[in-house]
Design an enzyme around this catalytic site. Structure first.
Site, PDB file in Angstrom:
ATOM      1  N   ASN B 593      -8.118   3.391  -1.039  1.00 11.27           N
ATOM      2  CA  ASN B 593      -9.280   2.747  -0.419  1.00 11.27           C
ATOM      3  C   ASN B 593      -8.806   1.587   0.449  1.00 11.27           C
ATOM      4  O   ASN B 593      -8.507   0.508  -0.049  1.00 11.27           O
ATOM      5  CB  ASN B 593     -10.255   2.248  -1.488  1.00 11.27           C
ATOM      6  CG  ASN B 593     -11.534   1.678  -0.868  1.00 11.27           C
ATOM      7  OD1 ASN B 593     -11.681   1.646   0.362  1.00 11.27           O
ATOM      8  ND2 ASN B 593     -12.440   1.224  -1.709  1.00 11.27           N
ATOM      9  N   PRO B 594      -8.733   1.805   1.770  1.00  9.55           N
ATOM     10  CA  PRO B 594      -8.181   0.764   2.644  1.00  9.55           C
ATOM     11  C   PRO B 594      -8.917  -0.571   2.527  1.00  9.55           C
ATOM     12  O   PRO B 594      -8.311  -1.633   2.709  1.00  9.55           O
ATOM     13  CB  PRO B 594      -8.358   1.355   4.052  1.00  9.55           C
ATOM     14  CG  PRO B 594      -8.523   2.821   3.848  1.00  9.55           C
ATOM     15  CD  PRO B 594      -9.142   3.005   2.492  1.00  9.55           C
ATOM     16  N   THR B 596     -10.466  -2.100  -0.179  1.00 10.25           N
ATOM     17  CA  THR B 596     -10.061  -2.941  -1.311  1.00 10.25           C
ATOM     18  C   THR B 596      -8.539  -3.103  -1.364  1.00 10.25           C
ATOM     19  O   THR B 596      -8.047  -4.091  -1.899  1.00 10.25           O
ATOM     20  CB  THR B 596     -10.569  -2.339  -2.630  1.00 10.25           C
ATOM     21  OG1 THR B 596     -10.198  -0.960  -2.671  1.00 10.25           O
ATOM     22  CG2 THR B 596     -12.074  -2.466  -2.750  1.00 10.25           C
ATOM     23  N   LYS B 663       1.031   4.903  -4.958  1.00  6.96           N
ATOM     24  CA  LYS B 663       2.117   4.291  -5.726  1.00  6.96           C
ATOM     25  C   LYS B 663       1.704   3.083  -6.559  1.00  6.96           C
ATOM     26  O   LYS B 663       2.494   2.612  -7.383  1.00  6.96           O
ATOM     27  CB  LYS B 663       3.240   3.872  -4.771  1.00  6.96           C
ATOM     28  CG  LYS B 663       4.069   5.043  -4.247  1.00  6.96           C
ATOM     29  CD  LYS B 663       5.221   4.538  -3.397  1.00  6.96           C
ATOM     30  CE  LYS B 663       6.225   5.662  -3.110  1.00  6.96           C
ATOM     31  NZ  LYS B 663       7.327   5.173  -2.238  1.00  6.96           N
ATOM     32  N   GLU B 667       0.519  -5.284  -7.563  1.00 10.15           N
ATOM     33  CA  GLU B 667       1.490  -6.345  -7.785  1.00 10.15           C
ATOM     34  C   GLU B 667       2.459  -6.584  -6.647  1.00 10.15           C
ATOM     35  O   GLU B 667       2.986  -7.681  -6.487  1.00 10.15           O
ATOM     36  CB  GLU B 667       2.244  -6.046  -9.093  1.00 10.15           C
ATOM     37  CG  GLU B 667       1.335  -6.326 -10.283  1.00 10.15           C
ATOM     38  CD  GLU B 667       1.745  -5.617 -11.552  1.00 10.15           C
ATOM     39  OE1 GLU B 667       2.282  -6.282 -12.430  1.00 10.15           O
ATOM     40  OE2 GLU B 667       1.511  -4.399 -11.673  1.00 10.15           O
TER      41      GLU B 667
END
Lengths: 340, 700
Positions: B593-594, B596, B663, B667
């Site tokens: 989802n680009p 978020t 992926k 983080e």
């Protein structure tokens, strides 16, 4: 948190009478500091006397050409006032450098003056603090003292030591403007120079100001000050917003030709009170507006400085920082381009 | 299977967003209950010793107080629990702030007042709270918190360093940091007979259920944990902390009554974990061409005496670059303080500061551009596992970032650009984060053709249930998109339900693993559903699945990569430091989802900036606690500290990581960000700051 009674008298005299008669009563204005203290258990008043609306919320022109600021004026309104911005830019800048937008909307002029130190140990009931609990010792002397004093502090004896700083930005600007603080007490009204409102810790660090219990700040009077039209507030802190000053500088100078003919300088973040830098002012007047002059003036003020030498982070860095900040602030006022 | 993306890759607003902005999305504390009770704890004011007496008489006498629990009166917990979960089970004090009593009252104010009235007497014992690398108490643990060996040596790094043409040796320090999400840790607990029902601010409803079942000796089926919305966690709401056990324990003493407890901000610095401080000795050896011949990364770090947590600080150096010889070690200081926990990129965040600053120092020593140095040391196969990469596009990230950041025009000379009284410089650092898949998430797909969710004779809707957690990262949107693609229907036909152990077990929102672990389970369940029922199911048809193993796990090394670029300005007089510009370029597989995802990258980079310049929990070792314990004292970057910040990701097609090709991006945004800023600060001023946070006094 201890329960308390809440009262809302009809007028300022009534508020003063109520608090004067009860050693455990306290005034409540914006509450941005006091409410924190209630939560922390640092303040345990039996009665809160709400003075909202009992002192002026107006900024009025004084007959002498100065301004009178009601104690109830919110910090945000003071910062935005066109007269303050034009005639006392140092004050408008100091207001905007303090706290956050939300806090400035709540905090009042009177409350800002009477806010207490943010020393971590003062705010922590589980650590010794001579200001909070007289005679218990000063945890900051060998503790986390990044925000602590270099001037006018009490390092010994241990049972009165206090290296706390006053956190207000506004008060530093008022110090440089020779403001007068109007106070209403049980005996009537008096006016106190801002520079003498706050105390050094001396042997009695629990007392922040010279006010008697029950005295209420009603207004701050600014005398006319042509020099203030060219004034500035320079605040150095650990982040760009919403942080207390490591060092701040309130400054105004007048330059004629190549000579400084008048100067006003006060420092924040360095002492238990807003620090009017009279030694620096003397060093500036008559000298050329150069970096060398500014540095020499700052150093003159720091002759008696004594940083906190704590193994857990002291204030030695503030000595070069005061010099740097004073130089940067004055250079900006003088319009110079010199740099380190 | 590999999904064909339709919904995935398309910007999707958060489906729960409108409810959140209206204040109607319930967070744990807001869970309604009839006549709830409120808990406020009494906390130890000493770091180590014993409680010798507790006088609760004044608290007991207060109107509105229902109960005061002490170690003498509290119900017993199971013995087989984490040491710091044994709340009110003994008189021993092992950390400052430990719960030593708890008050329950009809209002939160009364509970707090009563807690102040409880008088506790202690016999204090000597404690150690300072991280001292010369301490005789240091020890070598067996494993890191990830389960990897604590120490790992390949070849003879000392000999390689001795023979290297160029070496860099330096010590880097990172401080204790606290997560401090906006929503404090909160538990709302009620016992219904022998069932425990908990509304919790948690990143992992299943983990909370497991911990509570263990603490109270219950079957997991007898515990419900519910958390549809969580106001941030950053790792602190992954593991279960004493506050949750305490609330359930107190609730047990008032059966049928709901007990609510939200931590104060000060308590958030005591009991819910932190990132431990590290001291990192890093040495790099290279030949004259800038090819690494040796990497050593030897770490000393904080942990708690009562419970080991080994931050995997040097693990970053095991896989980043090719070097003939390599050593990574961890030594732990067991201190009389709270237990550390995962904090956004545990290991990678502090470890990349030491490792990526050292690379910058090596570039300077060699006279090689720092991007070129990294390119020269790009491995052919993963240096840690010896496996080929499923995909590795670090070099592409560096090159693309260099282009956007105008790197080719950079004068590498430090302290060479003074603009309006500020020294300016730019810096770069690399980032990586592993692709993590946790086993055991259960997903269920059910067709709904009738009733409130269905639409009669029209196209079927699909209810998709999984006990996933959305802590702000966007699971509600991402899992809806994955389910839609897995079922080959538009997102409007998906009714996702998450955040409740009623849906089974699920792995946490942590380790950047959520989309991979939950998405793989949903994909598997959807595949089974379609195999069984096709595209025209009956109402109530359902299929479920548990996260499958990755068949490629033993064949390929799988990591996301990134490159950070930072511009730093340092005031020539005062040393004030600002970051006017940052750019992060990432290669992290398919971006689900680009909308978020951009926020997650930006949030990670902002947290990295905050770590670089601001964040430090000041642990006063004399008292054993963090003294800057509020948002005025513990600085987190404000909006004014964040300049222009750009995020870009590269198209990366990786068929091996999971069916989505994603992926994990939670983080990697923080990894390397602080190093890029420190490297830029050195370029700006010529001053190398090797200790975080970087504050103005370093430049005076």
């Amino acid at each position: 948190m201890k329960p308390f009674a809440y009262e809302r008298p009809d007028d300022a005299q009534g508020a003063v009478a109520t608090v004067s008669a009860d050693p455990d009563a306290a005034f409540l204005a914006g509450g941005t500091n006091l409410v924190d203290h209630l939560r922390l258990g640092l303040a345990t008043p039996s009665t809160l006397v709400d003075v909202t609306g009992l002192t002026s919320t107006e900024i009025t022109d004084a007959p002498d050409g100065g301004l009178s600021i009601g104690a109830g004026v919110r910090n945000a309104d003071l910062a935005a006032d066109e007269r303050v911005r034009a005639r006392y830019p140092v004050l408008a800048q100091a207001m905007l450098a303090g706290a956050s937008g939300q806090l400035r909307n709540m905090a009042t002029t009177g409350g800002n003056l009477l806010q207490r130190t943010r020393c971590a140990y003062f705010q922590d009931l589980t650590t010794p603090c001579n200001k909070r609990q007289p005679g218990s010792g000063c945890s900051a002397l060998e503790g986390w003292a990044r925000h602590h004093a270099v001037l006018g502090a009490t390092h010994e004896p241990a049972d009165v030591a206090c290296v706390a700083t006053h956190p207000s930005d506004m008060a530093v600007a008022l110090a440089v403007l020779d403001a007068q603080v109007r106070v209403l007490g049980a005996e009537g009204e008096r006016s106190i120079p801002l520079s003498t409102l706050h105390r050094l810790p001396g042997g009695e660090p629990s007392r922040d100001t010279v006010l008697a219990h029950g005295e209420l700040v009603t207004a701050v009077d600014l005398p006319p000050s042509p020099i203030a039209a060219r004034s500035t507030y320079y605040k150095v802190r650990d982040r760009a917003s919403f942080a207390f000053a490591l060092v701040s500088v309130a400054a105004a100078i007048e330059v004629v030709g190549d000579t400084i003919t008048d100067a006003r300088l006060a420092l924040g973040g360095v002492a238990h009170k807003p620090w009017r830098a009279t030694a620096a002012e003397e060093a500036l007047v008559g000298a050329p507006p150069t970096d060398d002059t500014f540095r020499a003036a700052a150093r003159a003020e720091l002759v008696d400085a004594r940083p906190v030498e704590s193994p857990r982070g002291g204030t030695a860095f503030k000595l070069p920082l005061v010099t740097a900040a004073v130089t940067a602030a004055l250079r900006g006022l003088a319009g110079g381009e010199e740099h380190a | 299977m590999t999904l064909t993306p339709h919904a995935m890759g398309t910007a999707m607003p958060r489906p729960e967003g409108p409810e959140k902005v209206r204040g109607r999305a319930p967070y744990a504390f807001e869970h309604p209950a009839a006549e709830p009770l409120y808990l406020f704890p009494v906390q130890a004011a000493i770091p180590r010793g014993r409680v010798t007496a507790i006088d609760t008489s004044a608290a007991d006498a207060l109107d509105g107080v229902v109960l005061v629990l002490t170690p003498e009166t509290a119900p017993r917990l199971s013995d087989a629990i984490d040491p710091d979960h044994g709340v009110l089970q003994s008189a021993q004090v092992h950390q400052y702030g430990q719960y030593v009593a708890a008050v329950v009252a009809t209002t939160s104010e009364t509970a707090r007042e009563a807690a102040d009235l409880v008088r506790v007497t202690y016999a204090q014992e000597p404690h150690v709270a300072a991280l001292d690398e010369d301490s005789s108490e240091l020890y070598g643990p067996d494993t890191l918190v990830t389960g990897a060996p604590a120490d790992d040596t390949r070849g003879d790094p000392d000999a390689a360093l001795a023979g290297a043409a160029v070496t860099v040796r330096a010590t880097y320090r990172t401080p204790m940091e606290h997560h401090e999400p906006m929503e404090p840790h909160t538990t709302v607990a009620v016992w219904e007979g022998e069932r425990l029902v908990v509304h919790e601010a948690t990143q992992a409803v299943s983990w909370t259920r497991q911990a509570l079942a263990g603490a109270f000796g219950l079957a997991e089926d007898d515990v419900d944990v519910v958390a549809p919305h969580v106001g941030g966690g950053f790792g602190s709401k992954g593991g279960t902390h004493p506050n949750t056990v305490l609330t359930a324990l107190v609730a047990r003493a008032v059966p049928g009554r709901t007990v609510k407890y939200a931590l104060t901000r000060q308590q958030m610095f005591d009991l819910v974990g932190y990132r431990p401080a590290t001291i990192q000795h890093v040495a790099l050896g290279a030949d004259a061409d800038g090819r690494l011949t040796a990497i050593t990364h030897d770490v000393v770090e904080q942990s708690s005496r009562i419970q080991e947590f080994v931050e995997p600080t040097a693990a970053f150096s095991r896989g980043m670059y090719e070097a003939g010889a390599r050593r990574t070690t961890h030594r732990v200081a067991p201190l009389d303080i709270g237990v550390p926990t995962y904090m956004r990129a545990p290991g990678e965040a502090p470890g990349s500061f030491g490792a990526e600053c050292a690379m910058d120092e090596l570039a300077g020593a060699l006279g090689v551009d720092p991007i070129e140095l990294r390119v020269r040391n790009e491995p052919e196969v993963d240096p840690e596992q010896g496996l080929p990469y499923s995909s590795r596009n670090l070099v592409a990230c560096l090159r693309r970032g260099a282009e956007r950041f105008d790197w080719s025009r950079r004068d590498p000379t430090p302290r060479s650009r003074l603009v309006d009284g500020w020294w300016h410089g730019t810096g770069v650092a690399a980032a990586s984060f592993p692709v993590v898949r946790f086993p055991g998430s259960e997903a269920r797909v059910r067709a709904a053709r009738n009733g409130a969710l269905g639409n009669g004779a029209g196209a079927p809707r699909y209810v998709v249930e999984i006990a996933a957690s959305d802590i702000g990262q966007g699971a509600w949107a991402a899992l809806t998109a994955i389910a839609a693609d897995a079922l080959d229907v538009p997102v409007e036909r998906i009714d996702l339900a998450i955040g409740d152990t009623a849906f089974g077990s699920a792995s946490p929102a942590g380790g950047s693993s959520g989309t991979t672990s939950w998405g793989a389970a949903i994909t598997e369940a959807a595949e089974r559903f379609r195999d069984k029922y096709g595209d025209d199911p009956d109402d109530g048809d359902e299929a479920d699945a548990t996260t499958p193993d990755n068949p490629w796990a033993a064949e390929y090394a799988m990591h996301a990569y990134g490159a950070h670029f930072a511009e730093v300005a340092v005031h020539a007089d005062t040393g004030e430091i600002r970051v006017p510009r940052m750019l992060g370029v990432f290669a992290a597989g398919r971006i689900v989802n680009p909308l978020t995802a951009r926020s997650q990258f930006l949030g990670g980079m902002t947290m990295g900036l905050s770590a670089a310049l601001h964040e430090e929990s000041v642990l006063d070792d004399r008292f054993g606690h963090v003294v800057n314990r509020d948002f005025a004292g513990y600085h987190i970057a404000t909006c004014a500290d964040v300049g222009r910040m750009d995020v870009e990701w590269l198209d990366e097609d990786d068929p091996y990581v999971n069916p989505m090709g994603s992926k994990g991006i939670g983080e990697i945004g923080i990894v390397g960000a602080a190093a890029a800023i420190a490297n830029a600060a050195h370029h700006a001023t010529g001053v190398r700051v090797r200790s975080l946070p970087i504050t103005l006094d370093a430049f005076l």
